[in-house]
Design a protein around this motif. Structure first.
Motif, PDB file in Angstrom:
ATOM      1  N   GLU A  49      -7.992 -24.795  24.132  1.00 49.73           N
ATOM      2  CA  GLU A  49      -6.644 -24.704  23.598  1.00 49.73           C
ATOM      3  C   GLU A  49      -6.615 -25.042  22.113  1.00 49.73           C
ATOM      4  O   GLU A  49      -7.548 -25.630  21.570  1.00 49.73           O
ATOM      5  CB  GLU A  49      -5.723 -25.651  24.371  1.00 49.73           C
ATOM      6  N   SER A  50      -5.514 -24.677  21.456  1.00 50.85           N
ATOM      7  CA  SER A  50      -5.348 -25.012  20.043  1.00 50.85           C
ATOM      8  C   SER A  50      -5.447 -26.517  19.849  1.00 50.85           C
ATOM      9  O   SER A  50      -4.871 -27.292  20.622  1.00 50.85           O
ATOM     10  CB  SER A  50      -3.987 -24.520  19.541  1.00 50.85           C
ATOM     11  N   GLY A  51      -6.189 -26.919  18.819  1.00 55.21           N
ATOM     12  CA  GLY A  51      -6.329 -28.337  18.511  1.00 55.21           C
ATOM     13  C   GLY A  51      -7.476 -29.027  19.217  1.00 55.21           C
ATOM     14  O   GLY A  51      -7.681 -30.230  19.027  1.00 55.21           O
ATOM     15  N   CYS A  52      -8.265 -28.272  20.001  1.00 54.96           N
ATOM     16  CA  CYS A  52      -9.356 -28.910  20.744  1.00 54.96           C
ATOM     17  C   CYS A  52     -10.585 -29.164  19.874  1.00 54.96           C
ATOM     18  O   CYS A  52     -11.511 -29.864  20.284  1.00 54.96           O
ATOM     19  CB  CYS A  52      -9.732 -28.088  21.968  1.00 54.96           C
ATOM     20  N   LYS A  54     -12.435 -26.514  18.274  1.00 58.37           N
ATOM     21  CA  LYS A  54     -13.408 -25.413  18.257  1.00 58.37           C
ATOM     22  C   LYS A  54     -13.561 -24.791  16.870  1.00 58.37           C
ATOM     23  O   LYS A  54     -14.683 -24.486  16.447  1.00 58.37           O
ATOM     24  CB  LYS A  54     -13.066 -24.361  19.311  1.00 58.37           C
ATOM     25  N   SER A  55     -12.458 -24.588  16.144  1.00 57.53           N
ATOM     26  CA  SER A  55     -12.562 -24.029  14.791  1.00 57.53           C
ATOM     27  C   SER A  55     -13.192 -25.034  13.831  1.00 57.53           C
ATOM     28  O   SER A  55     -13.949 -24.654  12.925  1.00 57.53           O
ATOM     29  CB  SER A  55     -11.179 -23.601  14.280  1.00 57.53           C
ATOM     30  N   GLN A  99      -9.583 -15.554  11.556  1.00 63.31           N
ATOM     31  CA  GLN A  99      -8.447 -15.122  12.370  1.00 63.31           C
ATOM     32  C   GLN A  99      -7.496 -14.232  11.581  1.00 63.31           C
ATOM     33  O   GLN A  99      -7.034 -13.214  12.086  1.00 63.31           O
ATOM     34  CB  GLN A  99      -7.695 -16.346  12.894  1.00 63.31           C
ATOM     35  N   ASP A 180     -14.095 -16.507  14.455  1.00 59.36           N
ATOM     36  CA  ASP A 180     -13.132 -17.593  14.670  1.00 59.36           C
ATOM     37  C   ASP A 180     -11.759 -17.025  14.994  1.00 59.36           C
ATOM     38  O   ASP A 180     -10.981 -16.697  14.100  1.00 59.36           O
ATOM     39  CB  ASP A 180     -13.077 -18.484  13.426  1.00 59.36           C
ATOM     40  N   GLU A 181     -11.459 -16.885  16.282  1.00 57.90           N
ATOM     41  CA  GLU A 181     -10.184 -16.314  16.736  1.00 57.90           C
ATOM     42  C   GLU A 181      -9.938 -14.972  16.055  1.00 57.90           C
ATOM     43  O   GLU A 181      -8.830 -14.670  15.612  1.00 57.90           O
ATOM     44  CB  GLU A 181      -9.031 -17.287  16.446  1.00 57.90           C
ATOM     45  N   SER A 184      -7.073 -12.781  17.686  1.00 59.16           N
ATOM     46  CA  SER A 184      -5.863 -13.387  18.241  1.00 59.16           C
ATOM     47  C   SER A 184      -4.599 -13.014  17.473  1.00 59.16           C
ATOM     48  O   SER A 184      -3.495 -13.081  18.015  1.00 59.16           O
ATOM     49  CB  SER A 184      -6.001 -14.910  18.298  1.00 59.16           C
ATOM     50  N   SER A 213     -12.486 -18.524  20.765  1.00 58.75           N
ATOM     51  CA  SER A 213     -11.214 -17.958  21.205  1.00 58.75           C
ATOM     52  C   SER A 213     -10.494 -18.943  22.111  1.00 58.75           C
ATOM     53  O   SER A 213     -11.113 -19.826  22.712  1.00 58.75           O
ATOM     54  CB  SER A 213     -11.445 -16.644  21.958  1.00 58.75           C
ATOM     55  N   HIS A 214      -9.164 -18.777  22.211  1.00 50.57           N
ATOM     56  CA  HIS A 214      -8.391 -19.561  23.174  1.00 50.57           C
ATOM     57  C   HIS A 214      -8.197 -18.789  24.474  1.00 50.57           C
ATOM     58  O   HIS A 214      -7.638 -19.315  25.431  1.00 50.57           O
ATOM     59  CB  HIS A 214      -7.016 -19.926  22.597  1.00 50.57           C
TER      60      HIS A 214
END
Length: 265
Positions: A49-52, A54-55, A99, A180-181, A184, A213-214
């Motif tokens: 999820e966003s904020g985890c 990964k980026s 992204q 990176d995404e 999306s 990706s999410h």
């Protein structure tokens, strides 16, 4: 046996917070004790999820962020503490597709100028004539006409701009690409086209991808192996088909249940 293309060992990226509890600084653990191996020719998906984090991990691999702890090895070479000067020769080998394709392109440069400039900096090919010929062929490979070289980023649709962003990553002929995404921000139908393009380019060029990706369905389509990230840590890792069919983490199962799927045909 050949060394992995990329090896991440116990990597941490902490951001200090200006609060003190019991005399100790508090930090946000954006990336915490990550171990990950990417072999030549693999596509490893990194999902969460966003904020985890990964980026943040992707940018840490690129050395756009200094790491708090751990090691990063590329082709068996420890690049953890490389300076920007030491990293410069590696920039052509490690590229990123962002992204937002519009934000990643200089609006003041035409497509041709944006593509030829990094080739000149890194001395790719012998002269500008060869570089322009290479760019024309590359634009065809990403589904664009060579005539778009004279146009500027604002003159294209989002999907076309992402194709230009992909070409921008490929002009340096890298061995490793971080996505990176990278789909999306696109409409669902355009996402499918770009994903198919990335798969075709992998076959043509033999690239290795870290695909961030999410969306689990996108990662399933693209990846050989899957790493699931939560709260800065990898909570599940394995072959994508195995993880998808039999997730061991409740968090992975929740992602599968909650995230809308993109159908790629």
């Amino acid at each position: 046996m050949a060394a992995p293309l990329l090896e991440i060992r116990n990597v941490k990226k902490y951001y200090p917070v200006k609060k003190v509890r019991n005399g100790e600084d508090i930090s946000v653990k954006a990336v915490d004790q990550i171990d990950l191996t990417v072999n030549q020719g693999e596509i490893v998906g990194l999902v969460g999820e966003s904020g985890c984090g990964k980026s943040t991990l992707g940018k840490t691999i690129l050395k756009l962020h200094d790491i708090t702890g751990g090691q990063i090895l590329f082709h068996g070479e420890d690049i953890t503490n490389y300076t920007e000067k030491q990293m410069r020769p590696l920039r052509e080998k490690i590229q990123i597709i962002f992204q937002d394709p519009f934000a990643s392109l200089n609006p003041m440069l035409s497509v041709g100028e944006a593509l030829i400039e990094p080739m000149q900096v890194h001395h790719i090919l012998d002269n500008d004539r060869q570089r322009r010929e290479y760019i024309a062929d590359l634009l065809k490979k990403v589904g664009l006409s060579p005539e778009v070289s004279t146009r500027y980023p604002h003159q294209f649709s989002g999907g076309q701009r992402q194709r230009i962003g992909i070409a921008r990553a490929l002009v340096l002929q890298p061995s490793f690409i971080i996505c990176d995404e990278s789909v999306s921000a696109l409409d669902v139908s355009v996402q499918a086209q770009v994903l198919n393009l990335l798969n075709d380019l992998k076959e043509d060029f033999g690239f290795t991808y870290l695909f961030i990706s999410h969306d689990l369905s996108v990662v399933q389509y693209m990846s050989d192996h899957l790493a699931v990230m939560q709260g800065g840590r990898i909570v599940e890792y394995g072959r994508t088909d195995v993880v998808y069919k039999n997730p061991q983490s409740s968090y992975t199962q929740r992602l599968m249940d909650a995230i809308p799927r993109v159908r790629v045909e």
